[in-house]
Write a protein that holds these residues in place. Sequence first.
Motif, PDB file in Angstrom:
ATOM      1  N   ILE A   1       0.839  -1.192   0.000  1.00 55.85           N
ATOM      2  CA  ILE A   1       0.000   0.000   0.000  1.00 55.85           C
ATOM      3  C   ILE A   1       0.874   1.241   0.000  1.00 55.85           C
TER       4      ILE A   1
ATOM      5  N   GLN B   1       2.147   1.758  -3.429  1.00 58.28           N
ATOM      6  CA  GLN B   1       1.061   2.250  -4.282  1.00 58.28           C
ATOM      7  C   GLN B   1       0.843   3.744  -4.053  1.00 58.28           C
ATOM      8  N   GLN B   2       0.827   4.144  -2.767  1.00 55.37           N
ATOM      9  CA  GLN B   2       0.618   5.572  -2.469  1.00 55.37           C
ATOM     10  C   GLN B   2       1.788   6.409  -2.983  1.00 55.37           C
TER      11      GLN B   2
ATOM     12  N   ASN C   1       1.129   6.978  -6.498  1.00 53.79           N
ATOM     13  CA  ASN C   1       0.075   7.990  -6.605  1.00 53.79           C
ATOM     14  C   ASN C   1       0.659   9.391  -6.426  1.00 53.79           C
TER      15      ASN C   1
ATOM     16  N   LEU D   1       0.611  12.605  -9.075  1.00 51.93           N
ATOM     17  CA  LEU D   1       0.006  13.907  -8.760  1.00 51.93           C
ATOM     18  C   LEU D   1       1.082  14.988  -8.739  1.00 51.93           C
TER      19      LEU D   1
ATOM     20  N   HIS E   1      -1.092  -1.063  -8.958  1.00 53.49           N
ATOM     21  CA  HIS E   1      -1.885  -0.637 -10.110  1.00 53.49           C
ATOM     22  C   HIS E   1      -1.418   0.739 -10.530  1.00 53.49           C
TER      23      HIS E   1
ATOM     24  N   GLN F   1      -2.222   7.922 -15.470  1.00 56.84           N
ATOM     25  CA  GLN F   1      -1.183   8.206 -14.469  1.00 56.84           C
ATOM     26  C   GLN F   1       0.208   7.964 -15.055  1.00 56.84           C
TER      27      GLN F   1
ATOM     28  N   VAL G   1      -0.909  13.346  -0.916  1.00 56.24           N
ATOM     29  CA  VAL G   1      -1.300  11.943  -1.012  1.00 56.24           C
ATOM     30  C   VAL G   1      -1.042  11.215   0.303  1.00 56.24           C
TER      31      VAL G   1
ATOM     32  N   ALA H   1      -3.724   9.446   2.798  1.00 56.55           N
ATOM     33  CA  ALA H   1      -3.613   8.017   3.066  1.00 56.55           C
ATOM     34  C   ALA H   1      -3.512   7.704   4.547  1.00 56.55           C
TER      35      ALA H   1
END
Lengths: 383, 295
Positions: free
Chosen positions: B3, B6-7, B10, B14, B136, B141, B253, B257
Amino acid sequence: MRPGMTLSLTVLALGLAAPAPAEDLKIGLATAQTGALAPYDQPSLAGFQMRVDEINAAGGIAGKYPIKLIAKDTRSDAAQTALVAQELVDEGVQIVITPCDADPSIAAGMVTQAAGIPAFSFCATTPTLPLAVGDYMFGNYPADNVQAAMLAEYAIGQGYKTAYILTSPDTAYTLKLPKYFGEAFTAKGGTLLGEGTYAMGQQDFSAEVTKIAAMNPKPDVIMTAAYEPDFPALMRQLRGAGVTTPVLGSDGIDSPTTFAMGGLVEGVVFSTAGFATEGSPLAAFNAKYKAKTGEEPNTVYIANGYDLGTVIDAAVTKAGSLDPKAIRDAIASLTDVQGVTGAISYAGTKGMPLRSVALVRITGGKRELVKQGVPAPADVPAP
Amino acid sequence: MDIFLQQLLNALSLGGTYALLALGLAVVFSIIGLINFAHGELMTTAGYVMAFALAAALPFPLAIILAVAAPVLLAVVMERVAFRPVRGASGTTLLLTSFAVSAILRVLFQNFISARPVPVPMPAALSGVINIGPLHLGIIQSISIATTALMLAGLTLFLNRTVAGRAMRAAAEDFAIVRLMGLRANGVVATAFAISGLLAGVAGLLWVAQRGSVDPLMGFLPVLKAFIAAIIGGLGSLTGAVAGGFLLGFIEVMLQAWLPEAWLPYRDAVAIMLVIAVLLFRPQGLLARKTVLKL
């Protein structure tokens, strides 16, 4: 900003040329021509203007009260809305129309309530709006809690046991509608697994979506009142992260953007103010609008604004006079006024009209009617 | 751990968009000391051109080229019409001029195009997702990250290897000397605006690809973010703008999170507080230029 220019253009466009005989019904529009509320107020006004033109062409309300519109731009600013409302009251209008949002409507309502002049918000959906202002304030759109009740009933009917809601504290609409849904869903035996939040306009849901994707157990359904640009970004990122949970939305996403998103929004169900089934009054209205302007109506706010003209027509006819108090009392007693979006009643409500909500499913980029009607009063969460 | 990775991805995506935007602001600021708040309307223009090009059934690549060219042109026109007459005026004058340009453009969009959002139907292929192990990454993105890298590399090459680029860097150091060297000031400034228009166009397309529509007020929020990013990075520093953009994306982000649920509505307030904390320790920003601005 050049509000002066826009304003005079608008006033010209409204065609207020003819000198007013004594028996004119003067309606003041304290609504947004520019700024963040213009996307809602402008189409509402276009529909309203169309209805007013029709009424005037037929000789006015009940054949004796032609309508005169006075429009002033609020620039989507609450303080400016109150100022404009005061100017309109000073000009002697008998009815005031306020913007599509509760905050400026409350600001304007404080002025009109004190002056004893009935006011309608074009399409604010917050059910507490008339409660915050008083008995001279009315809504003109299915309230948030009514939409939420319809969605919750549908969710339970689909066999969903658990739900996740996504709210944004930035507006009453995006915060309260999912919360009303949560209340109605829990009351019918569902369980709320959690609540996520987002900031409006930032269109970045990646962190929130990663959290939802990691949820265990996963919710059966996700409900949100997010609208564009947030809703498309949410769907893209949610489906992109492999989350296939069904999504429920509200009338804010009833927009061409949503239908242009293809497979991403397949199966999304949302509540809205009307559905144009073949042969329905709304379909007839849409055809009439297209014949007049050459464009398909791209939002239900146009028909909704049109219906406000019908409501005012019915109220003034019933009042039989232009006295604002008589008009207010007449509005509060209206039942089953036949608008193009359905029957509209104010009798027995606290200012938000009882009118039908349509549930629409997006199938292959087209709208498919799931259900249309009014939820049972007992199922509607208290405002 | 997954996770977190993933963040991180992200945040990279951004932050990349913020970096492109902040860079667009910084390019102009470094030369003439103007924060161009009409930068957002350049993005909006890119979005509208894309929407109309797709509606006219133009091929997708051509639509992209037009959508990026339009803000470049508009930026140059903006400079010629609005900013050249006030060049060298006080910072306040410049700032107010840019607010005026921005407001005029927004009202024009609202009254001559539509107050309602116009859909931009991006090809369905762009909605896909790339899976890297458990991670993902949306196609948009990934394009966003790749484009940012490409733009940054291209800009670095331009600034270091071409005469126009060197002239711009020199102008950022000391405009008066550059003019004494015989370079035309108008040319240098117009180039700066053209580059900022290009950056706005690319960022605008990435922004629109996420949201699927364009509306008249779309540009305001991203420019605000870019402004914050440019400030953290150190106003006028190009590398600083990029660093600031990525840092802001990372902060936002990660807060979204990991902040406790009850705190989430205050995420932006917390993010801004962190920005203020950075500025308390580095008042000039992370990578401020050592020279003082001369204009």
